[in-house]
Design an enzyme around this catalytic site. Structure first.
Site, short mmCIF file in Angstrom:
data_model
loop_
_atom_site.label_atom_id
_atom_site.label_comp_id
_atom_site.label_asym_id
_atom_site.label_seq_id
_atom_site.Cartn_x
_atom_site.Cartn_y
_atom_site.Cartn_z
CG HIS A 1 33.24 46.40 32.18
ND1 HIS A 1 34.41 47.10 32.37
CD2 HIS A 1 33.53 45.10 32.47
CE1 HIS A 1 35.36 46.26 32.76
NE2 HIS A 1 34.85 45.04 32.84
CD GLU A 2 31.40 41.98 32.45
OE1 GLU A 2 32.10 41.22 31.74
OE2 GLU A 2 31.79 42.42 33.55
CD GLU B 1 38.50 43.81 33.88
OE1 GLU B 1 37.54 44.55 34.15
OE2 GLU B 1 38.37 42.71 33.32
CG HIS C 1 35.63 42.18 29.14
ND1 HIS C 1 37.00 42.35 29.13
CD2 HIS C 1 35.24 42.49 30.41
CE1 HIS C 1 37.41 42.73 30.32
NE2 HIS C 1 36.36 42.83 31.12
#
Length: 292
Positions: free
Chosen positions: A142-143, A219, A146
């Site tokens: 997930h990071e 997100e 980003h």
């Protein structure tokens, strides 16, 4: 942190420029505002504030979270962490980020940095202690998502536009109060300076709702990227684990100024949705399940 740093830079710059008399250049003979010059002025300093915040973000993230950067893995857990981030970064076609661990009991992680090939990815000690490897890998994905999506740069551009109009309208309000309300006809008076600063603070807080909306939307994209890199099932499982911990009210030890960068907002009690950096976990899980 990004928003607060940005707002502080804008206010300090406005006060400094006012003391130096730069703002008076924007008024034609001290009577009427030159709107074209004013807009250019606000855009220049609005984007400067945003990009200075971006350039400082990695340094300030390390300082505020007390993140320990892994230079050389000292144990099996750190080796796994560095290897996993390297694998995900390669899969996402970005440069290898710095990898760190910050001492928080709450399960969380964040990514930041001005360059997608020189970013920072950090996880909390609590997450590493309680999440299984599949769940932790999904959080890292997930990071990485980003970073790969360029969210930090895009956020800076959005913030720069917001800054421009906050500064622009604050000065229009200040000019109106000075001329119409206080009846000052000699240059830019004290009413202009005070009203402009107050309006910048108020409009800055109000305009942050736009940036928060953007943050919430990113997100969902980062979750989708995490699902692509680590598997949809693992991403859903990681979010469900965060949901369980939120319900159990595991103490949040990550500074409030860093929550916008995290996998989870860390709020025990939700603020107004307008000021939420993250969508509710149930919405994120539902979006992954139904491919929204």
């Amino acid at each position: 942190m990004f928003l607060l740093t940005n707002l502080a830079i804008i206010i300090v710059a406005s006060i400094s420029l006012s003391l130096l008399g730069v703002n008076s250049i924007l008024a034609d003979n001290g009577v009427d505002l030159n709107l074209t010059s004013l807009l250019i002025f606000c855009a220049v300093f609005g984007f400067i504030g945003s990009f200075v915040s971006l350039l400082l973000s990695k340094f300030m993230a390390k300082m505020t979270t007390k993140t320990k950067i892994i230079q050389q893995p000292a144990n099996e857990q750190e080796r796994w962490l560095v290897t996993t981030v390297a694998e995900l970064a390669k899969k996402a076609d970005i440069g290898m980020p710095e990898v760190g661990i910050f001492p928080a009991q709450q399960s969380n992680a964040f990514a930041t940095g001005w360059n997608r090939n020189k970013a920072l990815v950090a996880v909390s000690a609590g997450l590493l202690a309680r999440f299984d490897r599949d769940e932790a890998r999904a959080v890292l994905a997930h990071e990485i998502g980003h970073v790969a999506n360029g969210d930090m740069i895009t956020l800076s551009l959005v913030q720069g536009v917001v800054n421009t109009f906050v500064m622009f309208f604050a000065r229009l309000i200040g000019f109106f109060v000075d001329r119409v309300v206080l009846k000052n006809q000699r240059g830019l008076g004290l009413g202009y300076w005070i009203t402009t600063i107050v309006a910048e603070i108020f409009l800055g807080i109000l305009a942050s709702t736009i940036v928060m909306w953007f943050s919430r939307r990113r997100e969902f994209y980062a979750d989708a990227a995490g699902a692509s890199l680590a598997g949809r099932g693992a991403m859903i499982k990681a979010l469900q684990r965060l949901q369980q911990e939120s319900a159990a009210q595991v103490e949040n030890q990550m500074p409030d100024t860093m929550t916008a960068f995290g996998i989870s907002s860390g709020w025990k009690k939700r603020p107004s949705r307008l000021f939420m950096t993250h969508p509710p976990l149930e919405e994120r899980i539902e979006a992954l399940r139904f491919g929204q």
